[in-house]
Design a protein around this motif. Sequence first.
Motif, PDB file in Angstrom:
ATOM      1  N   THR A 486       0.834  -1.194   0.000  1.00 52.97           N
ATOM      2  CA  THR A 486       0.000   0.000   0.000  1.00 52.97           C
ATOM      3  C   THR A 486       0.870   1.245   0.000  1.00 52.97           C
ATOM      4  O   THR A 486       0.593   2.217  -0.686  1.00 52.97           O
ATOM      5  CB  THR A 486      -0.893   0.082   1.247  1.00 52.97           C
ATOM      6  OG1 THR A 486      -0.981  -1.184   1.821  1.00 52.97           O
ATOM      7  CG2 THR A 486      -2.218   0.661   0.920  1.00 52.97           C
ATOM      8  N   PHE A 487       1.885   1.209   0.828  1.00 50.20           N
ATOM      9  CA  PHE A 487       2.776   2.351   0.915  1.00 50.20           C
ATOM     10  C   PHE A 487       4.152   1.823   1.277  1.00 50.20           C
ATOM     11  O   PHE A 487       4.266   0.940   2.108  1.00 50.20           O
ATOM     12  CB  PHE A 487       2.270   3.330   1.988  1.00 50.20           C
ATOM     13  CG  PHE A 487       2.089   4.716   1.472  1.00 50.20           C
ATOM     14  CD1 PHE A 487       2.918   5.739   1.863  1.00 50.20           C
ATOM     15  CD2 PHE A 487       1.077   4.989   0.560  1.00 50.20           C
ATOM     16  CE1 PHE A 487       2.749   7.014   1.372  1.00 50.20           C
ATOM     17  CE2 PHE A 487       0.905   6.265   0.073  1.00 50.20           C
ATOM     18  CZ  PHE A 487       1.748   7.282   0.479  1.00 50.20           C
ATOM     19  N   PRO A 488       5.214   2.310   0.652  1.00 51.24           N
ATOM     20  CA  PRO A 488       6.533   1.763   0.938  1.00 51.24           C
ATOM     21  C   PRO A 488       6.903   1.908   2.412  1.00 51.24           C
ATOM     22  O   PRO A 488       6.494   2.867   3.068  1.00 51.24           O
ATOM     23  CB  PRO A 488       7.465   2.592   0.051  1.00 51.24           C
ATOM     24  CG  PRO A 488       6.631   3.583  -0.654  1.00 51.24           C
ATOM     25  CD  PRO A 488       5.211   3.338  -0.373  1.00 51.24           C
ATOM     26  N   HIS A 489       7.693   0.946   2.887  1.00 45.34           N
ATOM     27  CA  HIS A 489       8.063   0.939   4.307  1.00 45.34           C
ATOM     28  C   HIS A 489       8.865   2.147   4.738  1.00 45.34           C
ATOM     29  O   HIS A 489       8.932   2.467   5.916  1.00 45.34           O
ATOM     30  CB  HIS A 489       8.893  -0.316   4.600  1.00 45.34           C
ATOM     31  CG  HIS A 489       8.035  -1.524   4.781  1.00 45.34           C
ATOM     32  ND1 HIS A 489       7.003  -1.569   5.684  1.00 45.34           N
ATOM     33  CD2 HIS A 489       8.050  -2.728   4.176  1.00 45.34           C
ATOM     34  CE1 HIS A 489       6.431  -2.749   5.627  1.00 45.34           C
ATOM     35  NE2 HIS A 489       7.030  -3.475   4.718  1.00 45.34           N
ATOM     36  N   THR A 490       9.503   2.802   3.794  1.00 44.77           N
ATOM     37  CA  THR A 490      10.401   3.890   4.180  1.00 44.77           C
ATOM     38  C   THR A 490       9.679   5.224   4.283  1.00 44.77           C
ATOM     39  O   THR A 490      10.285   6.227   4.613  1.00 44.77           O
ATOM     40  CB  THR A 490      11.522   4.036   3.131  1.00 44.77           C
ATOM     41  OG1 THR A 490      10.896   4.061   1.841  1.00 44.77           O
ATOM     42  CG2 THR A 490      12.487   2.882   3.203  1.00 44.77           C
ATOM     43  N   GLU A 491       8.372   5.257   3.985  1.00 44.80           N
ATOM     44  CA  GLU A 491       7.638   6.519   4.021  1.00 44.80           C
ATOM     45  C   GLU A 491       6.567   6.490   5.095  1.00 44.80           C
ATOM     46  O   GLU A 491       6.127   5.425   5.490  1.00 44.80           O
ATOM     47  CB  GLU A 491       6.978   6.769   2.653  1.00 44.80           C
ATOM     48  CG  GLU A 491       7.959   7.152   1.587  1.00 44.80           C
ATOM     49  CD  GLU A 491       7.259   7.379   0.262  1.00 44.80           C
ATOM     50  OE1 GLU A 491       6.104   7.854   0.277  1.00 44.80           O
ATOM     51  OE2 GLU A 491       7.873   7.060  -0.759  1.00 44.80           O
ATOM     52  N   PRO A 492       6.114   7.685   5.529  1.00 44.70           N
ATOM     53  CA  PRO A 492       4.988   7.711   6.459  1.00 44.70           C
ATOM     54  C   PRO A 492       3.835   6.885   5.890  1.00 44.70           C
ATOM     55  O   PRO A 492       3.649   6.863   4.672  1.00 44.70           O
ATOM     56  CB  PRO A 492       4.608   9.188   6.521  1.00 44.70           C
ATOM     57  CG  PRO A 492       5.842   9.912   6.156  1.00 44.70           C
ATOM     58  CD  PRO A 492       6.605   9.034   5.225  1.00 44.70           C
ATOM     59  N   LEU A 493       3.093   6.215   6.753  1.00 39.66           N
ATOM     60  CA  LEU A 493       2.026   5.291   6.388  1.00 39.66           C
ATOM     61  C   LEU A 493       2.544   3.894   6.121  1.00 39.66           C
ATOM     62  O   LEU A 493       1.788   2.940   6.136  1.00 39.66           O
ATOM     63  CB  LEU A 493       1.191   5.731   5.167  1.00 39.66           C
ATOM     64  CG  LEU A 493      -0.095   6.476   5.482  1.00 39.66           C
ATOM     65  CD1 LEU A 493       0.213   7.899   5.874  1.00 39.66           C
ATOM     66  CD2 LEU A 493      -1.015   6.482   4.293  1.00 39.66           C
ATOM     67  N   GLY A 494       3.843   3.749   5.847  1.00 38.13           N
ATOM     68  CA  GLY A 494       4.406   2.412   5.725  1.00 38.13           C
ATOM     69  C   GLY A 494       4.497   1.802   7.114  1.00 38.13           C
ATOM     70  O   GLY A 494       4.724   2.505   8.099  1.00 38.13           O
ATOM     71  N   PHE A 495       4.345   0.471   7.191  1.00 39.88           N
ATOM     72  CA  PHE A 495       4.302  -0.170   8.506  1.00 39.88           C
ATOM     73  C   PHE A 495       5.639  -0.023   9.238  1.00 39.88           C
ATOM     74  O   PHE A 495       5.679   0.354  10.410  1.00 39.88           O
ATOM     75  CB  PHE A 495       3.936  -1.648   8.368  1.00 39.88           C
ATOM     76  CG  PHE A 495       3.847  -2.359   9.680  1.00 39.88           C
ATOM     77  CD1 PHE A 495       2.745  -2.181  10.501  1.00 39.88           C
ATOM     78  CD2 PHE A 495       4.872  -3.185  10.107  1.00 39.88           C
ATOM     79  CE1 PHE A 495       2.668  -2.827  11.725  1.00 39.88           C
ATOM     80  CE2 PHE A 495       4.791  -3.835  11.344  1.00 39.88           C
ATOM     81  CZ  PHE A 495       3.687  -3.654  12.139  1.00 39.88           C
ATOM     82  N   ALA A 496       6.734  -0.298   8.535  1.00 39.15           N
ATOM     83  CA  ALA A 496       8.037  -0.255   9.198  1.00 39.15           C
ATOM     84  C   ALA A 496       8.350   1.169   9.680  1.00 39.15           C
ATOM     85  O   ALA A 496       8.891   1.364  10.763  1.00 39.15           O
ATOM     86  CB  ALA A 496       9.134  -0.739   8.254  1.00 39.15           C
TER      87      ALA A 496
END
Lengths: 724, 288
Positions: A486-496
Amino acid sequence: MSRLLTVWLTLWLAVPGIAGAAERVVLWHSYRGAEETALIAAVEAFEAEGGADVEVLAVPYEVMASKLTNAIPRGNGPDVFVFAHERVGGWADTGLLRPVADWAGAPALDAFPGPALEALTYGERRWGLPLSVKSLALFRNTDVVPEAPATMDDLLAAARASVARGGSGIAYESESFYFHAPWYFGHGGALTMPPPLVDFEGPAWRDSLAFLADLVDEGLVPEEPTGALVAGLFRSGDAPFAISGPWFLAELEGGVPWAVSPLPRFADGRPASPLLTVEAVFVSATAERPDDGAALASFVAGPEGARLRGTLGRQVVAHGSAWDDPALADDPVLTAFRDQAALAVPMDNRPAMRDVWEPSQIALKKVMRGLATPEQAAEASYRRWKAITKPVPPEASPTPYLALLATGALALAALVWRFLAGLRARGEVEHTARSWAWAGPATVATVVLVFVPFAVGIGISTFAHRGGDWTFVGLANYVAILSGSTFPHTEPLGFAYALAVTVLWTAANVALHLGLGLFLAILLNDANLAGKPIYRVLLILPWAVPNYITALIWKGMFHKQQGAINGLLELVGVEPVSWFGSFPTAFFANLCTNVWLGFPFMMVVCLGALQAIPSDLYEAAEVDGASRWQQFRHVTLPLLRPALIPAVLLGTVWTFNQFNIVYLVSGGEPDGATEILISEAYRWAFTRQEQYGYAAAYAVLIFVVLLGWSWVSTRISRSVEAAT
Amino acid sequence: MSGRAGQRTTPWTTTLATHAVLVVASIAALYPILWVVKMAVTPGQAFDASPSPIPSAVSLEHFAAVTSTTTADGGWLFGRQLFNSLLVSGATTVVGLGLATTAAYAFSRFRFAGREAGLTAFLLTQIFPGVVMLIPLYILLDAMGLLDALTGLILVYSTTSVPFSTWMLKGYFDTIPKDLEEAARIDGASNAFIFTRIVLPLARPALAVTALFSFMTAWNEFILAATLMNDASMFTLPVALQRYVGEYQTDWGSFAAGAVIVSVPVMALFYALQQHLVGGLTAGAVKG
């Protein structure tokens, strides 16, 4: 005493049961002030004319929509309710509303303006009757600007003149699409089909952002505009213009002389059209008294209801006949709003409209803070729109999951059986039963009201929920979250990313709580300290303030123009800081708030533990010639540890899930960067089209992370204890 | 008690530094509260945003507005909501404490099958993410017919506070010497007698703190209450307060006045119980 309590309890708890019986038609609304008075007057007139008895309930606006969505399908909702038209599509889809065609007495429609009726039409059926229309309009300070500006150029020229004199220009809440819409429509924008209704990739959106960027560059719009700031700037005469709606009237008393007019046209003749909200009355599909409800709704929307609402509540009523009354027709404010409404664009009533706000706000905030070009900002809003409207995963076959569930249930039954058999074999049945008689009630209550809801939540996490439809998707929600699709992990909204922010948030808070708490406790743990009780009371105070209040206060204190923090900084010559404009400062604001409310707990824990350390240990250490530091290191700390470990463990868990502070102080700003896992989950559940399944999967992941963490940390603390 | 300072004479510079730090900390703790009070007493909407916590004008109009709300049929709405808050918080304290003390006694004194599992389960509840469980809870309470009824709120709040209370009380019970109980048991006393006549009186500080926590859980909560209650005369004060933070405008004066009204009882309780607070919260952990 206990009998008295029982009597009271029975008495008061029984009251809603009696009042809830369907003797009266139940009406929900979220009006306040004059509008509420006027609605009640209309209801009383209905009763006086021989209508059914009505029970009018004022529901807070924030929770009204979710309440209706939850309550009506289960038959707990009102018979009739008042709400804006923007939810009509979603509610019609989920069967919450009774179409007007099915209302008793077939209300006459010809006195209502066409666009207002159109706004209440969805799927070729009409779902409610319009009460009033609301839109933005231009307020001006008539001392400075006697005549309404005819064109946008006139408006901008007057605003520039005010800025040149050291004042502000046009005060409005520029960070919301609702207020930005006039610029979007004025640059040729439209609510397009198919979604995203606002064409985030098109030229009108980009041009409107460029227009806003120019306003920002020229200093014509205030930074970090809130409703309170806009009101303050306009009332004080600082800003010659404000763009706001009818609710603004209540804020104007005692300020500068003013007038209101429609927003002017752009040079090419396009009007700066605001969004139009049609407030309407609806009959719910599960109404217990639908016919009386329909009669009430028709009356409140009809000529007499409209007259009362217009004259008493000063609403821009939809019903045409009310405007024959000179009290309305000669009112310059009401007629200005009515003229503006004629030029306004009705908000789309399809569910997709609700996906517009968050993406558009991203772009508006970026432009307001000068962090992106209009092109980049437009791109960011499109990306956010794509992410939050991600397609529903394909339906999964429930068979393997059901098989797994059945195996689990069997295994559980086997475990219980073995447990009971073991008890019987060891002859412990009676002892165990007697012990559980003590522990049982608490355990049962906890299982029913905490574990069962959580188990239901796990079940929900295997579904996708969109617009009232549940689709079984198996583990697809988890896959989407963990794979970063849905959204890359490295950006806000990413799970990580959110996990990393949450860990940082928790670590920083707990370290500061503990450090500050221990430090103050050591200072206070001095028998000879004068004024100790006073210090202790003052330092515990923050704990006693409910934390949602704390959060709202601190949010206000961090406001750029009106906040106390910048006020204090100004005293020492520091430029005002835009606290929620960047990650470090927004994170700092959250942190300050949470440290303020959380350190007293640790202080009290430390104080208790310090007082429990026997003083002869220090005397012995002193005899051995130990320094203060050595005493602290070798006597105090080891003896504090047993008290601190559970407090730190609990503090960690509480901070990890500290929803109120993050949600209310930074609200995730900038662009969701300061969002922690729990507030992210809340957003998916409640502000992004009720994606309950996705949110529940988030919740389960939070649980798993914390479970893993507690397991590891108890292991570590045990081995440390064993080693010392 | 704290022996160190008693033995040594502290140099006056140290004392001065201590006071300086404590004064600064106290001001930091107090400042936001004064800020709310200032907002609450400043008349009208003319709130001045200067950092000084001293109001430029004082009026009680916001307090009057907040406390004089009425229902549609003229009843005293604020009074009713205050009563709801008191009733819900009081009942939560009683029910929660009743459940937690008995459970804590069992976990502290008896060794029985399932004890470890029970204790772990109670600890686990602390890591459940609360806000996300709203929907399941709503469905559950609806099925039990407890929506829009104070009973539902009381049940939910008591169970939220029970696990933490149980752990805290168990820790405290563990520190109470068992000699007295054993003597009583030899004399033929029942568990119920030992529990009510020996253990509970000795655990008074911990009971006071636990009661305070249970009360606060219920008194301060608003998300659940706002979701589960529909009728304004069923609202608790925090939900009523939410109404001032509106759709388009926020009535800060009324909100602040309401905030002061909601906070004062808890502050008073903290003040009254502060002695117990220090001992009751940690004794278990230190000695156990």
